[in-house]
Design a protein around this motif. Structure first.
Motif, PDB file in Angstrom:
ATOM      1  N   TYR A 325      11.625  52.731  56.057  1.00 27.69           N
ATOM      2  CA  TYR A 325      12.942  53.370  56.101  1.00 27.69           C
ATOM      3  C   TYR A 325      12.995  54.391  57.240  1.00 27.69           C
ATOM      4  CZ  TYR A 325      17.086  56.031  55.121  1.00 27.69           C
ATOM      5  OH  TYR A 325      18.306  56.643  55.262  1.00 27.69           O
ATOM      6  N   ALA A 326      11.942  55.178  57.407  1.00 32.15           N
ATOM      7  CA  ALA A 326      11.946  56.197  58.458  1.00 32.15           C
ATOM      8  C   ALA A 326      12.074  55.568  59.841  1.00 32.15           C
ATOM      9  CB  ALA A 326      10.681  57.043  58.368  1.00 32.15           C
ATOM     10  N   GLU A 327      11.560  54.348  59.992  1.00 36.09           N
ATOM     11  CA  GLU A 327      11.686  53.646  61.273  1.00 36.09           C
ATOM     12  C   GLU A 327      13.021  52.914  61.392  1.00 36.09           C
ATOM     13  OE1 GLU A 327       8.323  51.101  61.619  1.00 36.09           O
ATOM     14  OE2 GLU A 327       6.867  52.748  61.621  1.00 36.09           O
ATOM     15  N   ASN A 328      13.667  52.656  60.250  1.00 38.72           N
ATOM     16  CA  ASN A 328      14.932  51.917  60.228  1.00 38.72           C
ATOM     17  C   ASN A 328      15.923  52.616  59.300  1.00 38.72           C
ATOM     18  OD1 ASN A 328      14.026  49.139  61.606  1.00 38.72           O
ATOM     19  ND2 ASN A 328      12.420  49.777  60.182  1.00 38.72           N
ATOM     20  N   PRO A 329      16.250  53.874  59.573  1.00 34.88           N
ATOM     21  CA  PRO A 329      17.104  54.622  58.648  1.00 34.88           C
ATOM     22  C   PRO A 329      18.533  54.101  58.643  1.00 34.88           C
ATOM     23  CG  PRO A 329      16.764  55.882  60.656  1.00 34.88           C
ATOM     24  CD  PRO A 329      15.876  54.667  60.755  1.00 34.88           C
ATOM     25  N   VAL A 330      19.160  54.132  57.472  1.00 34.73           N
ATOM     26  CA  VAL A 330      20.570  53.734  57.395  1.00 34.73           C
ATOM     27  C   VAL A 330      21.479  54.911  57.722  1.00 34.73           C
ATOM     28  CG1 VAL A 330      20.036  51.960  55.689  1.00 34.73           C
ATOM     29  CG2 VAL A 330      20.767  54.223  54.907  1.00 34.73           C
ATOM     30  N   PHE A 331      20.907  56.119  57.754  1.00 33.34           N
ATOM     31  CA  PHE A 331      21.634  57.338  58.114  1.00 33.34           C
ATOM     32  C   PHE A 331      20.748  58.094  59.088  1.00 33.34           C
ATOM     33  CE2 PHE A 331      23.247  61.623  57.665  1.00 33.34           C
ATOM     34  CZ  PHE A 331      24.611  61.437  57.471  1.00 33.34           C
ATOM     35  N   PRO A 332      21.313  58.655  60.164  1.00 32.96           N
ATOM     36  CA  PRO A 332      20.462  59.299  61.177  1.00 32.96           C
ATOM     37  C   PRO A 332      19.551  60.367  60.587  1.00 32.96           C
ATOM     38  CG  PRO A 332      22.722  59.108  61.963  1.00 32.96           C
ATOM     39  CD  PRO A 332      22.747  58.722  60.513  1.00 32.96           C
ATOM     40  N   LEU A 333      18.278  60.279  60.890  1.00 36.21           N
ATOM     41  CA  LEU A 333      17.330  61.242  60.330  1.00 36.21           C
ATOM     42  C   LEU A 333      17.562  62.647  60.873  1.00 36.21           C
ATOM     43  CD1 LEU A 333      14.086  59.091  60.323  1.00 36.21           C
ATOM     44  CD2 LEU A 333      15.424  59.812  58.350  1.00 36.21           C
ATOM     45  N   VAL A 334      18.054  62.766  62.092  1.00 36.88           N
ATOM     46  CA  VAL A 334      18.310  64.098  62.638  1.00 36.88           C
ATOM     47  C   VAL A 334      19.400  64.811  61.859  1.00 36.88           C
ATOM     48  CG1 VAL A 334      20.053  63.383  64.343  1.00 36.88           C
ATOM     49  CG2 VAL A 334      18.603  65.386  64.798  1.00 36.88           C
ATOM     50  N   ASN A 335      20.268  64.046  61.191  1.00 42.51           N
ATOM     51  CA  ASN A 335      21.314  64.629  60.350  1.00 42.51           C
ATOM     52  C   ASN A 335      21.007  64.537  58.865  1.00 42.51           C
ATOM     53  OD1 ASN A 335      22.942  65.411  62.511  1.00 42.51           O
ATOM     54  ND2 ASN A 335      23.858  63.372  62.662  1.00 42.51           N
ATOM     55  N   THR A 336      19.790  64.087  58.535  1.00 35.46           N
ATOM     56  CA  THR A 336      19.311  64.132  57.149  1.00 35.46           C
ATOM     57  C   THR A 336      18.648  65.486  56.982  1.00 35.46           C
ATOM     58  OG1 THR A 336      18.960  61.738  57.141  1.00 35.46           O
ATOM     59  CG2 THR A 336      17.857  63.022  55.429  1.00 35.46           C
ATOM     60  N   ILE A 337      19.307  66.369  56.268  1.00 38.76           N
ATOM     61  CA  ILE A 337      18.867  67.772  56.309  1.00 38.76           C
ATOM     62  C   ILE A 337      17.732  68.069  55.331  1.00 38.76           C
ATOM     63  CG2 ILE A 337      21.103  68.550  57.179  1.00 38.76           C
ATOM     64  CD1 ILE A 337      20.455  69.699  53.828  1.00 38.76           C
ATOM     65  N   ALA A 338      17.527  67.201  54.324  1.00 40.37           N
ATOM     66  CA  ALA A 338      16.454  67.454  53.364  1.00 40.37           C
ATOM     67  C   ALA A 338      16.144  66.190  52.585  1.00 40.37           C
ATOM     68  CB  ALA A 338      16.840  68.574  52.398  1.00 40.37           C
ATOM     69  N   ASN A 339      14.892  66.108  52.124  1.00 35.66           N
ATOM     70  CA  ASN A 339      14.442  65.043  51.232  1.00 35.66           C
ATOM     71  C   ASN A 339      13.900  65.669  49.958  1.00 35.66           C
ATOM     72  OD1 ASN A 339      11.387  63.244  50.936  1.00 35.66           O
ATOM     73  ND2 ASN A 339      13.334  62.536  50.137  1.00 35.66           N
ATOM     74  N   VAL A 340      14.385  65.183  48.812  1.00 30.60           N
ATOM     75  CA  VAL A 340      13.879  65.599  47.501  1.00 30.60           C
ATOM     76  C   VAL A 340      13.205  64.375  46.889  1.00 30.60           C
ATOM     77  CG1 VAL A 340      14.462  66.485  45.210  1.00 30.60           C
ATOM     78  CG2 VAL A 340      15.723  67.303  47.230  1.00 30.60           C
ATOM     79  N   ASN A 341      11.879  64.439  46.714  1.00 30.19           N
ATOM     80  CA  ASN A 341      11.119  63.298  46.203  1.00 30.19           C
ATOM     81  C   ASN A 341      10.660  63.559  44.775  1.00 30.19           C
ATOM     82  OD1 ASN A 341       9.789  60.718  46.514  1.00 30.19           O
ATOM     83  ND2 ASN A 341       7.862  61.840  46.566  1.00 30.19           N
ATOM     84  N   VAL A 342      10.801  62.530  43.909  1.00 24.74           N
ATOM     85  CA  VAL A 342      10.363  62.638  42.521  1.00 24.74           C
ATOM     86  C   VAL A 342       9.366  61.516  42.247  1.00 24.74           C
ATOM     87  CG1 VAL A 342      12.289  63.935  41.568  1.00 24.74           C
ATOM     88  CG2 VAL A 342      12.544  61.489  41.860  1.00 24.74           C
ATOM     89  N   ASP A 343       8.168  61.904  41.849  1.00 24.41           N
ATOM     90  CA  ASP A 343       7.085  60.940  41.662  1.00 24.41           C
ATOM     91  C   ASP A 343       6.191  61.446  40.535  1.00 24.41           C
ATOM     92  OD1 ASP A 343       4.958  59.188  41.837  1.00 24.41           O
ATOM     93  OD2 ASP A 343       4.638  59.434  43.985  1.00 24.41           O
ATOM     94  N   SER A 344       6.022  60.646  39.498  1.00 24.58           N
ATOM     95  CA  SER A 344       5.163  60.988  38.358  1.00 24.58           C
ATOM     96  C   SER A 344       5.619  62.289  37.707  1.00 24.58           C
ATOM     97  CB  SER A 344       3.693  61.078  38.794  1.00 24.58           C
ATOM     98  OG  SER A 344       3.266  59.846  39.323  1.00 24.58           O
ATOM     99  N   GLY A 345       6.708  62.182  36.968  1.00 30.05           N
ATOM    100  CA  GLY A 345       7.320  63.362  36.358  1.00 30.05           C
ATOM    101  C   GLY A 345       6.533  63.932  35.195  1.00 30.05           C
ATOM    102  N   ASN A 346       6.990  65.077  34.718  1.00 26.29           N
ATOM    103  CA  ASN A 346       6.346  65.802  33.626  1.00 26.29           C
ATOM    104  C   ASN A 346       6.692  65.155  32.287  1.00 26.29           C
ATOM    105  OD1 ASN A 346       5.415  67.575  31.706  1.00 26.29           O
ATOM    106  ND2 ASN A 346       6.937  69.159  32.154  1.00 26.29           N
ATOM    107  N   MET A 347       5.743  64.444  31.712  1.00 23.62           N
ATOM    108  CA  MET A 347       5.936  63.794  30.417  1.00 23.62           C
ATOM    109  C   MET A 347       4.983  64.369  29.374  1.00 23.62           C
ATOM    110  SD  MET A 347       6.788  59.903  31.691  1.00 23.62           S
ATOM    111  CE  MET A 347       7.497  59.398  30.128  1.00 23.62           C
ATOM    112  N   TYR A 348       4.787  65.699  29.465  1.00 23.54           N
ATOM    113  CA  TYR A 348       3.865  66.377  28.553  1.00 23.54           C
ATOM    114  C   TYR A 348       4.525  67.533  27.804  1.00 23.54           C
ATOM    115  CZ  TYR A 348       0.904  63.720  31.629  1.00 23.54           C
ATOM    116  OH  TYR A 348       0.375  62.699  32.373  1.00 23.54           O
TER     117      TYR A 348
END
Length: 493
Positions: A325-348
């Motif tokens: 995706y970073a090499e083929n973005p559907v929206f310009p990365l220079v105008n992508t102001i932030a990324n919020v990533n969610v991976d392996s959430g709190n299940m405790y």
């Protein structure tokens, strides 16, 4: 993939892929070593040393090929292999690596009494990651890169690397620019032999590499290696939905979660065992968070900036869906102001705090604190900064492209639980569930209260980023700061 797209559509998201669908194809390449010769190290004076694959070195290639041959390549020791203007650090000193093999330590140079925060002290920076070393070798025209394994610098035994060396290596189908013929690791005893040829001990090399005055050391040794491979091409799929912003649709926040895991172990199934790697925590939990975030944001006032929701393929194979995706973005990365990533959430269970891996590297931290305060939670620093978690999930691809990013992670203060509970459940998870068929959803042992908290904080952070009008900046010392600055300069031309 079909389920995620149907949920995005039901939520009211618009298709976000370039072809007007929810799907972005990710071409992948599988490369399995068939035959690997000895890595021959031939000194300028003396007998060749023949190294054994797996036991003394591991190697692969960047190329889409069934065979590689490296003949008599010169070796150059480049210390930690780092060039970072933010720290006024350059291990290369304009030495030409074209056609040569770079030999490098991993990790960062150690902090000193005079500079206690050099390379963020005990926090692993991107300059310390092995992936960065390979990238720098490519940028400098090297034909190969060999990384020196030691227990303290790598943080794990050589067996962790060598265990999968004979198996299939998955990469993006298009090789990187200036692809390396050979990339791999050598053991500490091999490194000691190489350095001894230049009159150095390992301790000498560490001492030299720990200073800005370090100069690359040509080693009086040439390397040769031949390998053959069996290759296959196949395709992964990223799923993309979007909400078009109201006031500033030409800027965007991107929310990510990976939807892949490790498939099925046919040998376990044949033996009558459960061989399905379900990935309930890693990362069905993150996909569930992303879909709930999409539903919440789509049902409320339209955010000022656009918001993209992206579930990614092949994370477990090296963050490949994100890299594509970073090499083929559907929206310009220079105008992508932030990324919020969610991976392996709190299940405790619920916590009073939350961790934002990487938030401290940019101006995302105050936005995260504001989002956490909205749920009566505080932000706790990463308590294992030397583990480099920021470089081990999909936010890395966006950071490398210059986009400030944060990886939402579980806090340490569990409500109603004794001190040490967080360490206990994390250790239990890694021992019993992580990357195993046992990572299944069980409502008796995996409560959802903490996941709900994380989802609310991540939603507030996404909306706060979309509506704030702020373009978060990296700290100047971060390796990604110059990437962002360069992209913005080009955009202004």
């Amino acid at each position: 993939i079909a389920y995620i797209a149907s949920q995005m559509q039901a939520t009211g998201l618009e298709p976000g892929a370039a072809d007007g669908t929810f799907f972005q194809q990710v071409p992948l390449l599988g490369s399995t070593p068939v035959s690997v010769g000895n890595l021959a190290l031939v000194p300028d004076d003396g007998e060749p040393v023949l190294l054994d694959f797996v036991n003394q070195f591991i190697a692969s290639t960047d190329h889409d090929t069934t065979a590689i041959s490296v003949e008599g390549a010169e070796l150059v020791f480049v210390g930690y292999g780092i060039s970072n203007p933010g720290y006024e650090w350059d291990d290369y000193k304009d030495v030409d690596l074209t056609g040569r093999i770079m030999v490098s330590f991993v990790n960062d140079p150690p902090a000193t009494e005079a500079e206690p925060n050099l390379f963020q002290a005990d926090t692993l920076t991107y300059n310390g990651r092995w992936t960065y070393k390979y990238e720098e070798a490519r940028r400098r025209g090297a034909v190969g890169a060999l990384l020196i394994h030691t227990g303290p610098t790598a943080g794990y035994p050589f067996l962790v690397l060598s265990g999968g060396a004979r198996g299939e290596q998955i990469s993006l189908a298009t090789p990187p620019e200036n692809a390396l013929d050979v990339k791999g690791w050598i053991t500490q005893p091999v490194a000691e032999q190489l350095l001894a040829a230049a009159g150095l001990t390992l301790d000498d090399a560490f001492a030299m590499a720990a200073t800005r005055e370090f100069e690359p050391v040509p080693l009086p040794v040439r390397a040769s290696l031949e390998m053959t491979f069996e290759t296959r091409r196949f395709t992964g799929t990223n799923v993309i939905g979007k909400i078009t912003g109201d006031a500033a649709p030409d800027e965007a926040v991107i929310v990510t979660a990976h939807h892949d895991h490790l498939g099925i172990d046919a040998d376990r199934v044949a033996a009558g065992d459960d061989g399905i790697y379900n990935g309930a925590v890693d990362n069905a939990s993150g996909v569930a968070m992303l879909l709930e975030m999409a539903a919440a944001i789509a049902s409320g006032p339209t955010p000022d900036r656009s918001v993209y929701f992206l579930t990614l393929s092949a994370e477990e194979s090296g963050l490949l869906g994100a890299a594509h995706y970073a090499e083929n973005p559907v929206f310009p990365l220079v105008n992508t102001i932030a990324n919020v990533n969610v991976d392996s959430g709190n299940m405790y269970g619920p916590t009073t705090d939350i961790v934002g891996i990487g938030a401290e590297r940019s101006e995302m931290l105050p936005l995260l604190r504001q989002a956490a305060a909205g749920e009566d939670m505080t932000v706790t620093p990463d308590n294992q900064p030397n583990q480099g978690l920021f470089f081990r999930s999909d936010q890395l691809a966006f950071a490398r492209a210059g986009v400030p990013a944060v990886f939402i992670n579980t806090g340490v203060d569990f409500v109603g639980k004794p001190e040490g509970y967080a360490a206990q459940v994390k250790a239990d998870y890694r021992r019993e569930r992580y990357h195993q068929p046992a990572d299944e959803y069980d409502p008796e042992t995996l409560p959802l209260g903490g996941l709900v908290q994380q989802t609310k904080v991540a939603t507030r952070l996404t909306c706060g980023s979309a509506d704030s009008g702020i373009r978060p900046a990296w700290k100047p010392s971060e390796a990604f700061a110059e990437t962002r600055a360069r992209a913005e300069r080009l955009a202004d031309m």
